[in-house]
Motif scaffolding. Structure first.
Motif, PDB file in Angstrom:
ATOM      1  N   ILE A 185      42.795  -5.880 -14.457  1.00 50.82           N
ATOM      2  CA  ILE A 185      42.270  -4.692 -14.358  1.00 50.82           C
ATOM      3  C   ILE A 185      42.370  -3.852 -12.741  1.00 50.82           C
ATOM      4  N   VAL A 186      42.158  -4.882 -11.897  1.00 54.05           N
ATOM      5  CA  VAL A 186      42.165  -4.407 -10.727  1.00 54.05           C
ATOM      6  C   VAL A 186      43.609  -3.951 -10.137  1.00 54.05           C
TER       7      VAL A 186
ATOM      8  N   PHE B  57      43.991  -0.427 -12.088  1.00 54.09           N
ATOM      9  CA  PHE B  57      43.168   0.759 -11.456  1.00 54.09           C
ATOM     10  C   PHE B  57      43.675   1.187 -10.170  1.00 54.09           C
TER      11      PHE B  57
ATOM     12  N   ALA C 193      36.123   3.260 -13.731  1.00 50.63           N
ATOM     13  CA  ALA C 193      35.891   2.242 -12.983  1.00 50.63           C
ATOM     14  C   ALA C 193      34.564   1.562 -13.174  1.00 50.63           C
TER      15      ALA C 193
ATOM     16  N   LEU D 124      35.160  -0.665 -16.249  1.00 50.62           N
ATOM     17  CA  LEU D 124      35.761  -1.993 -15.880  1.00 50.62           C
ATOM     18  C   LEU D 124      34.965  -2.880 -15.211  1.00 50.62           C
ATOM     19  N   SER D 125      34.015  -2.137 -14.449  1.00 49.26           N
ATOM     20  CA  SER D 125      33.128  -3.391 -13.570  1.00 49.26           C
ATOM     21  C   SER D 125      32.244  -3.812 -14.774  1.00 49.26           C
ATOM     22  N   LEU D 126      31.892  -3.245 -15.947  1.00 47.77           N
ATOM     23  CA  LEU D 126      31.096  -3.877 -16.784  1.00 47.77           C
ATOM     24  C   LEU D 126      31.943  -4.958 -17.462  1.00 47.77           C
TER      25      LEU D 126
ATOM     26  N   TYR E 299      34.210  -6.487 -16.595  1.00 47.96           N
ATOM     27  CA  TYR E 299      34.402  -7.552 -15.513  1.00 47.96           C
ATOM     28  C   TYR E 299      32.934  -8.479 -15.677  1.00 47.96           C
ATOM     29  N   GLY E 300      32.176  -7.782 -15.762  1.00 45.70           N
ATOM     30  CA  GLY E 300      30.744  -8.407 -15.697  1.00 45.70           C
ATOM     31  C   GLY E 300      30.393  -9.208 -17.134  1.00 45.70           C
ATOM     32  N   LEU E 301      31.040  -8.776 -18.174  1.00 49.07           N
ATOM     33  CA  LEU E 301      30.497  -9.380 -19.337  1.00 49.07           C
ATOM     34  C   LEU E 301      31.518 -10.605 -19.383  1.00 49.07           C
ATOM     35  N   THR E 302      32.833 -10.533 -18.865  1.00 43.64           N
ATOM     36  CA  THR E 302      33.753 -11.586 -19.312  1.00 43.64           C
ATOM     37  C   THR E 302      33.924 -12.559 -18.209  1.00 43.64           C
ATOM     38  N   GLY E 303      33.670 -12.028 -16.940  1.00 43.54           N
ATOM     39  CA  GLY E 303      33.710 -12.884 -15.481  1.00 43.54           C
ATOM     40  C   GLY E 303      35.354 -12.928 -15.348  1.00 43.54           C
TER      41      GLY E 303
ATOM     42  N   THR F 188      39.142 -10.608 -14.439  1.00 41.00           N
ATOM     43  CA  THR F 188      39.905  -9.272 -14.461  1.00 41.00           C
ATOM     44  C   THR F 188      40.929  -9.219 -15.204  1.00 41.00           C
TER      45      THR F 188
ATOM     46  N   HIS G 286      37.448 -13.950 -23.628  1.00 40.14           N
ATOM     47  CA  HIS G 286      35.869 -14.301 -23.759  1.00 40.14           C
ATOM     48  C   HIS G 286      35.125 -13.125 -24.384  1.00 40.14           C
TER      49      HIS G 286
END
Lengths: 111, 514
Positions: B138-139, B142, B184, B187-189, B191-195, B197, B205
């Motif tokens: 995702i980075v 983006f 974005a 995407l940050s959420l 990342y937060g949910l699955t740990g 990118t 996950h």
């Protein structure tokens, strides 16, 4: 340590959500383009706060090398700078022709 | 020291078209300084050669993949996944860009804005598009999105002295940056949910996340991400920037945006929602949540865009609404299938649609670009009046493009709609299929309105034959030929799409072809 003073990941996320909402409200209600751009920066800062806090959380799970979130945050900061530079450049070009920076006077194009 | 040695030559091979385009873009910026004013056409030639080199790079990747019998390969620590799907989009972007460069040459001279930055930005935005289509992280997706978007903001405002262009750029920038911010945040959420990118890791996950109390956050993440995605492909209710940006932008850029930028938005949407056809991942586990959303958005898009197009008097704006309507039809392809099961035919329909759309829409914008001469801007419906008597070849080609956009067989546009509606019917979505067909017929009205002006409209006095440059003729020739050729002999192109998706040819369709 006092449990009341412990700041968890959730606190950061709530702060991030608040910043995000402030930014969205700012974009939707403010008329001055510079303030709209600042509100967009606020949204991106909410993203950064989220990313760094969550990266910290995942470091606790996967070890100190799980830095994806912080790397992402650096990219978002770079992107915010580029966007602001181009945004202000376009705003100057617009101002030269029109002498206003209010969004509701951006009205040549409409349906 | 450890990092660079981790990359092998395959990493660089997979990024070859991206690297080449970046080098050419920077080269144009340097060469532009040394060129005298009357030599500015050399920038366009350099850009065109850059596109050809990038295409050669894509061929090189393709040959390498073929030699190793791989449908795709990871690169740069799994941030890049160059699979056949990505290669298909690479060709789409490069084809659209090449035609847009041909269209731009005389137009920029007519506007007295012939600067090298124009072509450099165009190539850089293609670099961004390639990162979006081939990104599997995702980075990277983006950053690719932002590289494309920021380059396009500047291109939209390229006519510095034209107020409409300034205004379009400002609106596009504000809404584009706003939507990127929302995207974005989503995407940050995620990342937060699955740990992670990486789209595959995210998909791995995600099912566990959806089982426990984190599900509401996952839904917020999906909503914000999908809002950003729908903004980029200009679906109702996130479409308001598109008509403004399309109308104010230089016409050649409008054509470029409506095909290449839109295809990139679709590549990104498909990457995030379904991952790769060879490695289903991304947010596919949440399909039961995003399908109802897309049903709503798709109906709203078809309805809103088709009705808004009826009243337009500016051709660029009319075609902007028409392109929004096409997004509505394409979204139906993602809805096809069941709530949990994706329909490969629907995805195939989207890819065929994007291919035919690239040629027919770029062709239509090409004809409108060629109307720009002397003091005539040429983007009002009245400017098309009597085009048949002023430039018969262009008028007939325009008719072909318009009928193709309306989806009349045997033109290319028909096949895009055909596969989408077929996938809907075969998965039992009869109401949506009927609605889609209904709106396609509805769309015929405003396309024929333009055709009517060309063939029946009165020529204003003093209007002589329209001068059409050689490069524009080439651009129109290529797009017109492709629109007809894909329409009459689609099997080769459909095989190409099957190859890109890795699905065997559907026997029912094969029978229909032969």
């Amino acid at each position: 340590m006092d449990a009341m003073l412990h700041i968890s990941t959730l606190h950061y996320l709530v702060l991030g959500a608040a910043l995000f909402l402030l930014g969205v409200i700012g974009v939707l209600t403010r008329r001055n383009v510079v303030i709209v751009l600042m509100s967009i920066e606020l949204i991106l800062n909410a993203v950064n706060l989220n990313l760094v806090a969550l990266s910290r959380y995942w470091q606790g799970v996967y070890g100190p090398n799980a830095l994806h979130g912080q790397v992402f945050a650096i990219f978002v900061i770079t992107d915010a700078a580029a966007e602001a530079a181009v945004g202000l450049g376009i705003l100057i070009a617009f101002f030269r022709n029109k002498e206003t920076i209010n969004v509701d006077e951006v009205n040549l194009l409409k349906w | 020291m450890g990092l660079l040695s981790q990359f092998s030559w395959t990493d660089y091979l997979l990024a070859l078209p991206i690297i080449l385009l970046t080098l050419f873009a920077l080269g144009i910026l340097l060469i532009d300084f040394m060129l005298p004013a009357e030599m500015k056409w050399a920038n366009a030639v350099t850009a065109f050669i850059g596109v050809l080199f990038a295409a050669a790079g894509v061929v090189k990747i393709q040959l390498w993949m073929h030699a190793n019998a791989l449908p795709g390969s990871y690169g740069f620590m799994r941030t890049l996944l160059v699979d056949r799907f990505a290669i298909y989009f690479f060709y789409l972007f490069l084809g659209g860009t090449a035609v847009a460069i041909l269209m731009s040459m005389r137009y920029l001279e007519a506007e007295h804005e012939n600067h090298g930055e124009y072509y450099a930005l165009m190539l850089l935005s293609v670099v961004g598009m390639m990162c979006m289509a081939a990104g599997f992280d995702i980075v990277l997706i983006f950053i690719g999105l932002e590289l494309m978007a920021i380059s396009t903001y500047v291109l939209v405002g390229f006519l510095r002295r034209d107020r409409r262009s300034n205004e379009a750029a400002l609106k596009y920038l504000l809404l584009g940056a706003f939507s990127s911010g929302i995207f974005a945040y989503g995407l940050s959420l995620i990342y937060g949910l699955t740990g992670s990118t990486n789209l595959y890791e995210i998909a791995r996950h995600l099912p566990a996340v959806l089982q426990d109390e984190r599900k509401p956050i996952a839904i917020i993440a999906l909503l914000t991400t999908i809002t950003g995605l729908l903004f980029k492909i200009a679906a109702v209710p996130f479409h308001q920037w598109a008509p403004d940006a399309y109308e104010g932008a230089p016409t050649s850029i409008t054509g470029f945006m409506s095909v290449a930028v839109k295809a990139a938005g679709w590549a990104m949407l498909l990457r995030i929602l379904i991952g790769s056809p060879f490695l289903l991942s991304g947010l596919l586990a949440m399909r039961s949540t995003w399908v109802p959303l897309l049903v709503f958005v798709s109906i709203a898009t078809m309805t809103g865009a088709n009705f808004a197009a009826l009243t337009q008097t500016n051709t660029k704006r009319l075609l902007a609404y028409s392109s929004i309507a096409h997004v509505g039809y394409m979204l139906l392809g993602l809805i096809a299938g069941t709530v949990t099961q994706l329909s490969p035919d629907g995805i195939k329909g989207i890819l065929v649609y994007l291919l035919v759309y690239t040629f027919m829409n770029l062709g239509a914008f090409g004809v409108i670009t060629s109307l720009r001469h002397k003091n005539v801007i040429g983007d009002e419906l009245d400017d098309l009046n009597g085009l048949y008597s002023r430039a018969p070849v262009e008028a007939v080609l325009m008719l072909v493009f318009l009928l193709s956009l309306a989806g009349i067989p045997p033109l290319a546009g028909f096949w895009g709609k055909y596969f989408i509606f077929l996938s809907l019917i075969s998965s039992g979505h009869y109401v949506l299929a009927a609605l889609g067909v209904l709106y396609s017929v509805f769309g015929l009205y405003y396309y024929l309105k333009m055709a009517n002006a060309m063939f029946m409209g009165k020529v204003e006095t003093g209007e002589e034959t329209l001068p059409v440059s050689l490069t524009m003729r080439a651009a129109l020739g290529v797009t017109g030929f492709a629109t007809l050729f894909i329409g009459i002999m689609p099997d080769r192109f459909i095989q190409m799409v099957n190859w890109a998706l890795g699905i065997a040819q559907n026997p029912a369709i094969a029978k229909l072809m032969h």
